[in-house]
Design a protein around this motif. Structure first.
Motif, PDB file in Angstrom:
ATOM      1  N   ILE A  21       0.816  -1.216   0.000  1.00  0.00           N
ATOM      2  CA  ILE A  21       0.000   0.000   0.000  1.00  0.00           C
ATOM      3  C   ILE A  21       0.856   1.276   0.000  1.00  0.00           C
ATOM      4  O   ILE A  21       0.682   2.142  -0.854  1.00  0.00           O
ATOM      5  N   PRO A  22       1.806   1.448   0.933  1.00  0.00           N
ATOM      6  CA  PRO A  22       2.498   2.743   1.032  1.00  0.00           C
ATOM      7  C   PRO A  22       3.411   3.096  -0.136  1.00  0.00           C
ATOM      8  O   PRO A  22       3.778   4.260  -0.293  1.00  0.00           O
ATOM      9  N   ILE A  23       3.791   2.107  -0.942  1.00  0.00           N
ATOM     10  CA  ILE A  23       4.712   2.401  -2.044  1.00  0.00           C
ATOM     11  C   ILE A  23       4.098   3.388  -3.036  1.00  0.00           C
ATOM     12  O   ILE A  23       4.810   4.019  -3.821  1.00  0.00           O
ATOM     13  N   GLN A  24       2.777   3.546  -2.979  1.00  0.00           N
ATOM     14  CA  GLN A  24       2.103   4.528  -3.825  1.00  0.00           C
ATOM     15  C   GLN A  24       2.662   5.946  -3.629  1.00  0.00           C
ATOM     16  O   GLN A  24       2.523   6.788  -4.510  1.00  0.00           O
ATOM     17  N   ARG A  25       3.247   6.169  -2.463  1.00  0.00           N
ATOM     18  CA  ARG A  25       3.683   7.522  -2.125  1.00  0.00           C
ATOM     19  C   ARG A  25       5.037   7.900  -2.714  1.00  0.00           C
ATOM     20  O   ARG A  25       5.436   9.063  -2.642  1.00  0.00           O
ATOM     21  N   VAL A  26       5.776   6.920  -3.255  1.00  0.00           N
ATOM     22  CA  VAL A  26       7.135   7.216  -3.719  1.00  0.00           C
ATOM     23  C   VAL A  26       7.187   7.241  -5.240  1.00  0.00           C
ATOM     24  O   VAL A  26       6.266   6.795  -5.923  1.00  0.00           O
ATOM     25  N   ASP A  27       8.297   7.766  -5.787  1.00  0.00           N
ATOM     26  CA  ASP A  27       8.448   7.796  -7.236  1.00  0.00           C
ATOM     27  C   ASP A  27       9.104   6.501  -7.731  1.00  0.00           C
ATOM     28  O   ASP A  27       9.483   5.627  -6.935  1.00  0.00           O
ATOM     29  N   LYS A  28       9.260   6.386  -9.040  1.00  0.00           N
ATOM     30  CA  LYS A  28       9.759   5.163  -9.653  1.00  0.00           C
ATOM     31  C   LYS A  28      11.161   4.812  -9.154  1.00  0.00           C
ATOM     32  O   LYS A  28      11.451   3.655  -8.817  1.00  0.00           O
ATOM     33  N   ALA A  30      12.686   5.645  -6.375  1.00  0.00           N
ATOM     34  CA  ALA A  30      12.660   5.207  -4.981  1.00  0.00           C
ATOM     35  C   ALA A  30      12.060   3.809  -4.865  1.00  0.00           C
ATOM     36  O   ALA A  30      12.506   2.993  -4.053  1.00  0.00           O
ATOM     37  N   ALA A  31      11.042   3.522  -5.683  1.00  0.00           N
ATOM     38  CA  ALA A  31      10.409   2.196  -5.651  1.00  0.00           C
ATOM     39  C   ALA A  31      11.407   1.109  -6.030  1.00  0.00           C
ATOM     40  O   ALA A  31      11.448   0.034  -5.407  1.00  0.00           O
ATOM     41  N   VAL A  32      12.201   1.370  -7.047  1.00  0.00           N
ATOM     42  CA  VAL A  32      13.225   0.398  -7.465  1.00  0.00           C
ATOM     43  C   VAL A  32      14.206   0.156  -6.323  1.00  0.00           C
ATOM     44  O   VAL A  32      14.583  -0.984  -6.030  1.00  0.00           O
ATOM     45  N   ASP A  33      14.612   1.229  -5.646  1.00  0.00           N
ATOM     46  CA  ASP A  33      15.536   1.095  -4.514  1.00  0.00           C
ATOM     47  C   ASP A  33      14.927   0.243  -3.402  1.00  0.00           C
ATOM     48  O   ASP A  33      15.626  -0.571  -2.769  1.00  0.00           O
ATOM     49  N   LEU A  34      13.625   0.424  -3.162  1.00  0.00           N
ATOM     50  CA  LEU A  34      12.958  -0.338  -2.112  1.00  0.00           C
ATOM     51  C   LEU A  34      12.952  -1.828  -2.432  1.00  0.00           C
ATOM     52  O   LEU A  34      13.251  -2.666  -1.566  1.00  0.00           O
ATOM     53  N   ILE A  35      12.615  -2.177  -3.660  1.00  0.00           N
ATOM     54  CA  ILE A  35      12.548  -3.590  -4.029  1.00  0.00           C
ATOM     55  C   ILE A  35      13.946  -4.220  -3.979  1.00  0.00           C
ATOM     56  O   ILE A  35      14.114  -5.363  -3.538  1.00  0.00           O
ATOM     57  N   GLU A  36      14.956  -3.471  -4.400  1.00  0.00           N
ATOM     58  CA  GLU A  36      16.324  -3.985  -4.314  1.00  0.00           C
ATOM     59  C   GLU A  36      16.735  -4.205  -2.861  1.00  0.00           C
ATOM     60  O   GLU A  36      17.428  -5.176  -2.541  1.00  0.00           O
ATOM     61  N   LEU A  58       4.786   0.252  -9.905  1.00  0.00           N
ATOM     62  CA  LEU A  58       6.056   0.582  -9.252  1.00  0.00           C
ATOM     63  C   LEU A  58       6.804  -0.687  -8.830  1.00  0.00           C
ATOM     64  O   LEU A  58       8.019  -0.791  -8.987  1.00  0.00           O
ATOM     65  N   ILE A  59       6.068  -1.643  -8.297  1.00  0.00           N
ATOM     66  CA  ILE A  59       6.692  -2.904  -7.910  1.00  0.00           C
ATOM     67  C   ILE A  59       7.235  -3.617  -9.146  1.00  0.00           C
ATOM     68  O   ILE A  59       8.328  -4.210  -9.117  1.00  0.00           O
ATOM     69  N   GLY A  60       6.493  -3.551 -10.246  1.00  0.00           N
ATOM     70  CA  GLY A  60       6.962  -4.156 -11.492  1.00  0.00           C
ATOM     71  C   GLY A  60       8.297  -3.598 -11.942  1.00  0.00           C
ATOM     72  O   GLY A  60       9.190  -4.344 -12.380  1.00  0.00           O
ATOM     73  N   CYS A  61       8.459  -2.296 -11.819  1.00  0.00           N
ATOM     74  CA  CYS A  61       9.746  -1.667 -12.170  1.00  0.00           C
ATOM     75  C   CYS A  61      10.857  -2.198 -11.272  1.00  0.00           C
ATOM     76  O   CYS A  61      11.970  -2.484 -11.726  1.00  0.00           O
ATOM     77  N   GLY A  62      10.544  -2.339  -9.979  1.00  0.00           N
ATOM     78  CA  GLY A  62      11.537  -2.836  -9.042  1.00  0.00           C
ATOM     79  C   GLY A  62      11.907  -4.285  -9.292  1.00  0.00           C
ATOM     80  O   GLY A  62      13.073  -4.671  -9.195  1.00  0.00           O
ATOM     81  N   LEU A  63      10.912  -5.093  -9.642  1.00  0.00           N
ATOM     82  CA  LEU A  63      11.167  -6.506  -9.919  1.00  0.00           C
ATOM     83  C   LEU A  63      12.052  -6.683 -11.134  1.00  0.00           C
ATOM     84  O   LEU A  63      12.917  -7.564 -11.172  1.00  0.00           O
ATOM     85  N   GLU A  64      11.852  -5.839 -12.124  1.00  0.00           N
ATOM     86  CA  GLU A  64      12.659  -5.914 -13.344  1.00  0.00           C
ATOM     87  C   GLU A  64      14.125  -5.671 -13.031  1.00  0.00           C
ATOM     88  O   GLU A  64      15.015  -6.299 -13.620  1.00  0.00           O
ATOM     89  N   PRO A 219       3.955  -5.887   6.853  1.00  0.00           N
ATOM     90  CA  PRO A 219       3.864  -4.452   7.140  1.00  0.00           C
ATOM     91  C   PRO A 219       4.078  -3.632   5.873  1.00  0.00           C
ATOM     92  O   PRO A 219       4.903  -3.986   5.027  1.00  0.00           O
ATOM     93  N   GLY A 220       3.327  -2.555   5.746  1.00  0.00           N
ATOM     94  CA  GLY A 220       3.545  -1.637   4.633  1.00  0.00           C
ATOM     95  C   GLY A 220       4.796  -0.816   4.879  1.00  0.00           C
ATOM     96  O   GLY A 220       5.022  -0.331   5.994  1.00  0.00           O
ATOM     97  N   MET A 221       5.616  -0.655   3.845  1.00  0.00           N
ATOM     98  CA  MET A 221       6.891   0.063   4.011  1.00  0.00           C
ATOM     99  C   MET A 221       7.142   0.949   2.797  1.00  0.00           C
ATOM    100  O   MET A 221       6.909   0.526   1.661  1.00  0.00           O
ATOM    101  N   ASP A 222       7.644   2.148   3.056  1.00  0.00           N
ATOM    102  CA  ASP A 222       7.963   3.053   1.942  1.00  0.00           C
ATOM    103  C   ASP A 222       9.315   3.736   2.112  1.00  0.00           C
ATOM    104  O   ASP A 222       9.585   4.766   1.513  1.00  0.00           O
ATOM    105  N   SER A 223      10.181   3.132   2.942  1.00  0.00           N
ATOM    106  CA  SER A 223      11.531   3.687   3.098  1.00  0.00           C
ATOM    107  C   SER A 223      12.527   2.556   3.351  1.00  0.00           C
ATOM    108  O   SER A 223      12.164   1.483   3.864  1.00  0.00           O
TER     109      SER A 223
END
Length: 336
Positions: A21-28, A30-36, A58-64, A219-223
């Motif tokens: 849910i919270p990943i909606q708040r970040v840009d592309k 940052a999302a890639v950094d989170l998934i990594e 956003l998760i799709g970008c991170g998974l790639e 847990p939802g996480m965005d950092s």
């Protein structure tokens, strides 16, 4: 990272997962950094949904970037009909940039009418089964905030996983989890921090993981900081000592004076208000900082907190003696 099998699915997952849910708040970027970072910390389970605006994309970008093969991926859809679910599965596959999804769930089935629709001949479950036969999804699950709905789902034999809120203040599903586990269903815990209401995240997560019937808490996480802190619970897992248990249960007791567990005993409201969902949207607005998303969903309700006539019938039914009328006024002041 401590791992458990998600019921009989055969999926071996990290006990700490990633709530999308919270990943909606970040840009592309940052999302890639989170998934990594998830991959670095040993978190291999990701849960998202079609309804979380751009979360899937956003998760799709991170998974790639981080490698799809490193993760067990779950998503879900609110649609209830066959064609709608067929369409949503394809959208999810495209958004997540993947050829298959490990777990696709019916999202927040709320009433018996909805449940009967999704399992019916023209229901969403039929589309999920077809997608599973074609290898587009691997497993089928159901999520709800209603114990009765999940009790039906567990006994139906249609589902391989369930998802329900659980934390030190919301413990009403403990027997449900035990039954699900005995039947081989995987148990996914949403709202492990009570929607952000619990301040001591570490103790709450450790409390949850002491339950042997739980597969994963998400847990939802965005950092990056949140990921590292929560991952540490699984990477350095240990049970609560007496002092820690006393601390987290004391916080739960304090929250209990004005915290809705979404048990549904307050229903029916004479004004047709879905009382638990009013509090859920207020929580997304105030604790998750998803203000626009929460207001948009709240605006879609036919009956809102502001429609309360203060008859008080709900309060006579609440097993937790919550001041529901006062709490609905707060929702109305915040969300309209």
């Amino acid at each position: 990272m401590e791992k458990r099998f998600l019921g009989k699915t055969g999926l071996e997952i990290s006990v700490i997962g990633f709530g999308g849910i919270p990943i909606q708040r970040v840009d592309k970027e940052a999302a890639v950094d989170l998934i990594e970072e998830l991959n670095k910390q040993g978190i291999n389970f990701i849960d998202t949904a079609r309804g979380y605006t751009i979360s899937e994309e956003l998760i799709g970008c991170g998974l790639e970037k981080a490698g799809r093969h490193n993760f067990i991926l779950a998503t879900k859809s609110m649609v209830r009909d066959y064609q709608g679910m067929k369409n949503d599965i394809e959208i999810s596959l495209k958004n997540l940039r993947t050829e298959y999804i490990d777990l696709y769930q019916l999202h927040n089935v709320r009433t018996e009418d909805e449940y009967n629709k999704v399992i019916g001949e023209d229901g969403a479950l039929r589309a999920l089964k077809e997608a599973k036969d074609k290898g587009k999804i691997k497993h089928i699950g159901i999520t709800s905030h209603d114990l009765n709905i999940l009790e039906k789902g567990i006994e139906s034999g249609c589902f391989e996983t369930i998802q329900f809120p659980y934390n030190p203040v919301e413990r009403q599903a403990e027997e449900l989890f035990k039954r699900a586990n005995s039947l081989g269903l995987g148990v996914i815990v949403m709202k492990p921090l009570a929607g952000g209401a619990i301040t001591n995240a570490e103790l709450s997560l450790r409390f949850i993981l002491e339950n042997p019937h739980v597969g994963v808490a998400i847990p939802g996480m965005d950092s990056i900081e949140q990921i590292r802190k929560n991952a540490r619970v699984g990477n350095e897992y240990r049970k609560l000592n007496d002092r820690e248990r006393e601390t987290i249960l004391a916080e739960a007791k304090e929250l209990g004076t004005e915290f809705c567990r979404r048990c549904g005993y307050c229903a029916p409201c004479p004004q047709g208000i879905d009382i638990p969902n009013q509090f859920l949207m207020e929580g997304y607005y105030t604790r998750y900082s998803l203000k626009d998303w929460a207001k948009e969903r709240y605006a879609g309700f036919n009956n809102k907190a502001s429609d309360c006539i203060e008859c008080g019938q709900c309060e006579t039914r609440c097993p937790y003696d919550l001041p529901i009328r006062k709490m609905l006024k707060k929702v109305a002041n915040i969300l309209g």
